[in-house]
Scaffold this motif. Structure first.
Motif, PDB file in Angstrom:
ATOM      1  N   ALA A 100       0.832  -1.203   0.000  1.00 22.76           N
ATOM      2  CA  ALA A 100       0.000   0.000   0.000  1.00 22.76           C
ATOM      3  C   ALA A 100       0.867   1.254   0.000  1.00 22.76           C
ATOM      4  O   ALA A 100       0.585   2.222  -0.727  1.00 22.76           O
ATOM      5  CB  ALA A 100      -0.939  -0.011   1.204  1.00 22.76           C
TER       6      ALA A 100
ATOM      7  N   SER B 129       2.465   1.550  -3.479  1.00 23.26           N
ATOM      8  CA  SER B 129       1.468   1.980  -4.466  1.00 23.26           C
ATOM      9  C   SER B 129       1.160   3.463  -4.331  1.00 23.26           C
ATOM     10  O   SER B 129       1.023   4.174  -5.330  1.00 23.26           O
ATOM     11  CB  SER B 129       0.176   1.180  -4.316  1.00 23.26           C
ATOM     12  OG  SER B 129       0.396  -0.158  -4.623  1.00 23.26           O
ATOM     13  N   THR B 130       1.071   3.935  -3.098  1.00 28.96           N
ATOM     14  CA  THR B 130       0.788   5.349  -2.861  1.00 28.96           C
ATOM     15  C   THR B 130       1.931   6.221  -3.368  1.00 28.96           C
ATOM     16  O   THR B 130       1.707   7.242  -4.024  1.00 28.96           O
ATOM     17  CB  THR B 130       0.552   5.597  -1.355  1.00 28.96           C
ATOM     18  OG1 THR B 130      -0.560   4.798  -0.939  1.00 28.96           O
ATOM     19  CG2 THR B 130       0.268   7.056  -1.072  1.00 28.96           C
TER      20      THR B 130
ATOM     21  N   ARG C 250       2.022   6.085  -7.285  1.00 30.75           N
ATOM     22  CA  ARG C 250       0.936   6.886  -7.857  1.00 30.75           C
ATOM     23  C   ARG C 250       1.274   8.373  -7.785  1.00 30.75           C
ATOM     24  O   ARG C 250       1.150   9.099  -8.770  1.00 30.75           O
ATOM     25  CB  ARG C 250      -0.371   6.572  -7.128  1.00 30.75           C
ATOM     26  CG  ARG C 250      -1.606   7.176  -7.748  1.00 30.75           C
ATOM     27  CD  ARG C 250      -2.916   6.685  -7.116  1.00 30.75           C
ATOM     28  NE  ARG C 250      -2.883   6.497  -5.677  1.00 30.75           N
ATOM     29  CZ  ARG C 250      -2.768   5.315  -5.053  1.00 30.75           C
ATOM     30  NH1 ARG C 250      -2.677   4.205  -5.757  1.00 30.75           N
ATOM     31  NH2 ARG C 250      -2.754   5.231  -3.730  1.00 30.75           N
TER      32      ARG C 250
ATOM     33  N   ILE D  31       4.528  13.630  -0.691  1.00 29.19           N
ATOM     34  CA  ILE D  31       3.872  12.317  -0.637  1.00 29.19           C
ATOM     35  C   ILE D  31       4.052  11.718   0.763  1.00 29.19           C
ATOM     36  O   ILE D  31       3.100  11.209   1.361  1.00 29.19           O
ATOM     37  CB  ILE D  31       4.439  11.370  -1.718  1.00 29.19           C
ATOM     38  CG1 ILE D  31       4.081  11.882  -3.118  1.00 29.19           C
ATOM     39  CG2 ILE D  31       3.938   9.947  -1.513  1.00 29.19           C
ATOM     40  CD1 ILE D  31       4.879  11.222  -4.238  1.00 29.19           C
TER      41      ILE D  31
ATOM     42  N   MET E  24       1.075  10.838   3.469  1.00 28.05           N
ATOM     43  CA  MET E  24       0.881   9.483   4.015  1.00 28.05           C
ATOM     44  C   MET E  24       0.917   9.493   5.534  1.00 28.05           C
ATOM     45  O   MET E  24       0.125   8.798   6.175  1.00 28.05           O
ATOM     46  CB  MET E  24       1.951   8.525   3.479  1.00 28.05           C
ATOM     47  CG  MET E  24       1.694   8.056   2.077  1.00 28.05           C
ATOM     48  SD  MET E  24       2.762   6.672   1.601  1.00 28.05           S
ATOM     49  CE  MET E  24       4.380   7.416   1.693  1.00 28.05           C
TER      50      MET E  24
ATOM     51  N   HIS F 275      -2.479   8.170   6.867  1.00 25.10           N
ATOM     52  CA  HIS F 275      -2.330   6.750   7.212  1.00 25.10           C
ATOM     53  C   HIS F 275      -1.361   6.583   8.377  1.00 25.10           C
ATOM     54  O   HIS F 275      -0.263   6.018   8.215  1.00 25.10           O
ATOM     55  CB  HIS F 275      -1.827   5.941   6.010  1.00 25.10           C
ATOM     56  CG  HIS F 275      -2.800   5.873   4.891  1.00 25.10           C
ATOM     57  ND1 HIS F 275      -3.895   5.041   4.916  1.00 25.10           N
ATOM     58  CD2 HIS F 275      -2.862   6.560   3.722  1.00 25.10           C
ATOM     59  CE1 HIS F 275      -4.589   5.210   3.797  1.00 25.10           C
ATOM     60  NE2 HIS F 275      -3.985   6.122   3.069  1.00 25.10           N
TER      61      HIS F 275
END
Length: 107
Positions: A15, A18-19, A22, A75, A79, A83
C-alpha cells in the motif's frame, strides 16, 4: 504494528509503495521506477521499514531532481497524515535517486 503478521506487513508495504508510485507518476514525467532493496520474504514485523530508491530517466536535470525530492516529501507528509498506521514502516522518504545509466553502470 507490534502484532502485525507477515501478511499484514506485506500488505502495508504494498500500500505504501502503491501510494508513492501513484504520487510520483502523477507528479513527474522523469520518474521511471520505484525499487526496493529487499524482497517480500525479508520483511520482519516490527523491524522492517520501507527502503525505496527512485529511478529517473537520464534526461533528469538538477532542477528536475529538486522537484522530485519535493514531490517525495509531499507524498511522505500526506501518508503520515492520512495513514498513521503506516508510520512505523514509513519512517523516512524514499532514499537515493538514481538515473537508469547509474543503475546499469557495472562499477
Amino acid at each position: 504494528m507490534n502484532t502485525s503478521t507477515q501478511d499484514e506487513l506485506r500488505t502495508n508495504f504494498e500500500a505504501v509503495a502503491s501510494t508513492i508510485v501513484r504520487g510520483l507518476s502523477q507528479g513527474s514525467d522523469h520518474v521511471l521506477a520505484l525499487v526496493t532493496k529487499w524482497e517480500k520474504r525479508d520483511l520482519v514485523p516490527g523491524l522492517s521499514d520501507m527502503d525505496f530508491r527512485v529511478i529517473c530517466d537520464d534526461q533528469t536535470s538538477v532542477d528536475d531532481w529538486i522537484a522530485v525530492d519535493g514531490l517525495v516529501g509531499r507524498i511522505q507528509l500526506e501518508m503520515a497524515r492520512s495513514h498513521p498506521e503506516w508510520n512505523r514502516i514509513n519512517e523516512h522518504t524514499a532514499g537515493a535517486g538514481m538515473t537508469v545509466s547509474e543503475v546499469l553502470d557495472d562499477r
